[in-house]
Design a protein around this motif. Structure first.
Motif, PDB file in Angstrom:
ATOM      1  N   SER A  72       6.943  11.519  -7.514  1.00 27.59           N
ATOM      2  CA  SER A  72       6.443  12.373  -8.573  1.00 27.59           C
ATOM      3  C   SER A  72       4.585  12.482  -8.325  1.00 27.59           C
ATOM      4  N   LEU A  73       4.128  11.866  -7.676  1.00 23.91           N
ATOM      5  CA  LEU A  73       2.802  12.002  -7.204  1.00 23.91           C
ATOM      6  C   LEU A  73       2.540  12.999  -6.237  1.00 23.91           C
ATOM      7  N   PRO A  74       1.598  13.999  -6.283  1.00 27.64           N
ATOM      8  CA  PRO A  74       1.329  15.103  -5.600  1.00 27.64           C
ATOM      9  C   PRO A  74       1.432  14.884  -3.915  1.00 27.64           C
TER      10      PRO A  74
ATOM     11  N   PRO B 246      -6.269   1.848  -7.664  1.00 25.94           N
ATOM     12  CA  PRO B 246      -5.775   0.405  -7.311  1.00 25.94           C
ATOM     13  C   PRO B 246      -5.120   0.427  -6.007  1.00 25.94           C
ATOM     14  N   ASN B 247      -4.528   1.702  -5.683  1.00 25.55           N
ATOM     15  CA  ASN B 247      -3.732   1.534  -4.181  1.00 25.55           C
ATOM     16  C   ASN B 247      -4.743   1.752  -3.124  1.00 25.55           C
ATOM     17  N   LEU B 248      -6.026   2.593  -3.420  1.00 19.20           N
ATOM     18  CA  LEU B 248      -6.864   2.559  -2.464  1.00 19.20           C
ATOM     19  C   LEU B 248      -7.757   1.077  -2.450  1.00 19.20           C
ATOM     20  N   TRP B 249      -7.833   0.701  -3.475  1.00 20.20           N
ATOM     21  CA  TRP B 249      -8.613  -0.566  -3.498  1.00 20.20           C
ATOM     22  C   TRP B 249      -7.961  -1.470  -2.587  1.00 20.20           C
ATOM     23  N   LEU B 250      -6.544  -1.952  -2.833  1.00 23.01           N
ATOM     24  CA  LEU B 250      -5.640  -2.504  -1.880  1.00 23.01           C
ATOM     25  C   LEU B 250      -5.869  -2.244  -0.490  1.00 23.01           C
ATOM     26  N   CYS B 251      -5.770  -0.922  -0.307  1.00 29.15           N
ATOM     27  CA  CYS B 251      -6.026  -0.618   1.228  1.00 29.15           C
ATOM     28  C   CYS B 251      -7.258  -0.970   1.834  1.00 29.15           C
ATOM     29  N   ALA B 252      -8.294  -0.742   1.101  1.00 26.03           N
ATOM     30  CA  ALA B 252      -9.464  -1.240   1.483  1.00 26.03           C
ATOM     31  C   ALA B 252      -9.795  -2.764   1.599  1.00 26.03           C
ATOM     32  N   GLU B 253      -9.347  -3.437   0.625  1.00 27.30           N
ATOM     33  CA  GLU B 253      -9.615  -4.978   0.923  1.00 27.30           C
ATOM     34  C   GLU B 253      -8.723  -5.545   1.942  1.00 27.30           C
ATOM     35  N   LEU B 254      -7.476  -5.109   2.129  1.00 27.61           N
ATOM     36  CA  LEU B 254      -7.085  -5.694   3.016  1.00 27.61           C
ATOM     37  C   LEU B 254      -7.445  -5.438   4.656  1.00 27.61           C
TER      38      LEU B 254
ATOM     39  N   ILE C 227       0.863  -1.169  -0.135  1.00 26.14           N
ATOM     40  CA  ILE C 227      -0.067   0.170   0.118  1.00 26.14           C
ATOM     41  C   ILE C 227       0.979   1.197   0.047  1.00 26.14           C
ATOM     42  N   ILE C 228       0.996   1.761  -1.224  1.00 22.51           N
ATOM     43  CA  ILE C 228       1.994   3.039  -1.170  1.00 22.51           C
ATOM     44  C   ILE C 228       1.561   4.291  -0.709  1.00 22.51           C
ATOM     45  N   GLY C 229       2.495   4.784   0.290  1.00 22.15           N
ATOM     46  CA  GLY C 229       2.194   5.979   0.845  1.00 22.15           C
ATOM     47  C   GLY C 229       2.107   7.252  -0.260  1.00 22.15           C
ATOM     48  N   GLY C 230       1.033   8.089  -0.139  1.00 24.30           N
ATOM     49  CA  GLY C 230       0.959   9.284  -0.888  1.00 24.30           C
ATOM     50  C   GLY C 230       0.302   8.871  -2.116  1.00 24.30           C
ATOM     51  N   ASP C 231       0.176   7.637  -2.398  1.00 20.69           N
ATOM     52  CA  ASP C 231      -0.535   7.113  -3.860  1.00 20.69           C
ATOM     53  C   ASP C 231      -2.126   6.989  -3.457  1.00 20.69           C
ATOM     54  N   PHE C 232      -2.998   7.996  -4.243  1.00 20.37           N
ATOM     55  CA  PHE C 232      -4.337   7.994  -3.833  1.00 20.37           C
ATOM     56  C   PHE C 232      -5.134   7.444  -5.092  1.00 20.37           C
TER      57      PHE C 232
END
Length: 479
Positions: free
Chosen positions: A303-305, A140-148, A132-137
């Motif tokens: 590179s992400l905000p 797909p990243n939020l999906w992994l966060c929620a599913e776990l 779950i990548i920090g600062g990546d909103f």
């Protein structure tokens, strides 16, 4: 019939060796993966190949996943060790390249492996948390966060009896919540934030004795989410009513300050790919050659905000989880303090700058020679000293921030903190990390108030009042 795909592979990339092995096993044994299954007991080689084929089948054929899983249950002879180990290697090396269907199947499969208490399932869950990548909103990243998170809540009884996964999940989700709560988003994001809050509060309220194993960084994480009403109430209890947590021997937050956070927690917010790259940078890249590596690293990870948030986690990782050997320290390899100085320059927003500096100095505030490692506080002092005179603004900023922490981090325990910071300065000199503080004391570019405060902390005999909180040892936690 076209073979279902597991991993995406760009034209210029080599195909993943494990991906090849999984596919080849699936192709070879595809006819054996349909019922009726063979009653023959496979030899070790056949067993390994069958496991690989089933991994591929479950991840790429959702319509047949239950059949493949039944097959796995029927043949397993090692507590699912080889099967889970294969998944761990796949996730560690190739998670970002997994296609959508295999990712979904991986989470479903992991849940099923929890149900059978598969060997090494804890390692797999912790590894998934790291992706779950920090600062990546992104979705797909939020999906992994929620599913776990859904899985952890669904498997609460199992989770509450597994200290490693429980505390790792709490560490990760407190850190993620600090980023997510500031975002304004749609229904999915709001639901995720609600789940994160409920999960963190539940873990802390019901399993606080286990949470103490995280150590002092638990305080740092909680302070970053203290503005959230539910966690504000919990924070008040921690400060003023610690008995509510019903942990024998725990009566004051200063006891938590005295527990050094184990290294493995700092890996949780650094994904495996980033860890490999950071360790390479800090082990092999020579001083003077680092710029192109830094540009490449920043382009890939900053590179992400919202990516400034991960810089804080990188600093904690560098200070507490990457301790170079004496051979590397004495070589021309770029030192840790230089990488942290670069990160400090990359960090633009005040909020993240403050958190980064707190991450750098956090162990100074509670340093105890008996329990702490001098390597955790080494990068800060070397950055302070080596920035004089060319980058004296960094030296000034860092010392000013450190002294502000002493005065304001915990007003009621400022004497204890002042004593620990004084001890840090003293031990850094005694152990030869630095040979002298003369470059600081003689630097006319530092403001007089900085000189005055510094003189107090590096004095041979400190006049600071002593304050010795009761230390709660790991063996006493939860008794």
């Amino acid at each position: 019939m076209e073979l279902p795909q597991l991993l995406q592979c760009k034209p210029f990339e080599c195909e993943n060796p494990l991906g090849i092995s999984l596919r080849e096993a699936f192709v070879l044994l595809q006819s054996q993966l349909k019922p009726p299954f063979s009653l023959k007991i496979p030899n070790p080689s056949e067993y390994s190949q069958l496991n690989l084929a089933i991994v591929y089948g479950i991840l790429t054929q959702p319509q047949l996943a239950k059949t493949h899983l039944t097959h796995l249950h029927a043949i397993v002879t090692d507590g699912y060790c080889f099967f889970t180990s294969t998944l761990i290697k796949l996730v560690n090396d190739s998670f970002p390249r997994l296609l959508g269907t295999p990712r979904t199947q991986l989470l479903w499969l992991t849940s099923k492996l929890v149900d059978v208490s598969a060997v090494k399932i804890e390692a797999l869950l912790v590894l998934l948390l790291r992706w779950i990548i920090g600062g990546d909103f992104s979705e797909p990243n939020l999906w992994l966060c929620a599913e776990l998170l859904k899985m952890f809540l669904d498997k609460w009884e199992w989770l509450s009896n597994d200290p490693l996964v429980l505390t790792s999940a709490l560490f990760a989700y407190l850190r993620l919540l600090a980023d997510h709560y500031r975002l304004a988003g749609g229904v999915k994001l709001e639901a995720l934030k609600r789940m994160e809050i409920d999960f963190c509060v539940r873990v802390l309220r019901e399993c606080f004795g286990l949470c103490l194993k995280i150590g002092r960084d638990l305080v740092r994480l909680l302070q970053d989410v203290v503005y959230i009403p539910e966690l504000k109430e919990l924070w008040k209890d921690l400060l003023f009513n610690p008995d509510v947590f019903r942990v024998s021997g725990f009566s004051d937050i200063s006891q938590l300050y005295c527990v050094r956070t184990p290294k493995h927690y700092f890996l949780l917010r650094i994904n495996p790919e980033m860890e490999t790259e950071l360790r390479f940078l800090l082990s092999f890249v020579k001083w003077g050659s680092q710029k192109r590596y830094q540009v490449w690293f920043a382009k890939k990870h900053f590179s992400l905000p919202g990516s400034e948030t991960v810089m804080v986690d990188i600093v904690r990782f560098i200070c507490c989880a990457h301790h170079p050997s004496n051979e590397i320290i004495q070589s021309s390899v770029i030192p840790r303090w230089a990488i942290i100085g670069w990160l400090l320059k990359c960090c633009r927003r005040n909020y993240f700058q403050a958190n980064l500096k707190l991450a750098l100095f956090f162990d100074w505030l509670f340093y105890d020679e008996k329990h702490d490692n001098i390597m955790n506080i080494e990068p800060a002092i070397l950055l302070i000293l080596n920035s004089v005179p060319k980058y004296v603004d960094i030296t000034h900023t860092l010392l000013d921030f450190l002294f502000l922490l002493v005065d304001n981090y915990d007003f009621n325990r400022r004497e204890m903190i002042a004593r620990c910071v004084s001890t840090s300065f003293s031990l850094l000199l005694q152990k030869g990390v630095v040979h002298s503080f003369e470059p600081l004391t003689s630097c006319c570019l530092l403001a007089p108030p900085i000189h005055q405060r510094l003189a107090i902390f590096i004095a041979p005999k400190s006049t600071l009042n002593s304050f010795a909180p009761q230390v709660i040892t790991e063996g006493e936690v939860g008794k």
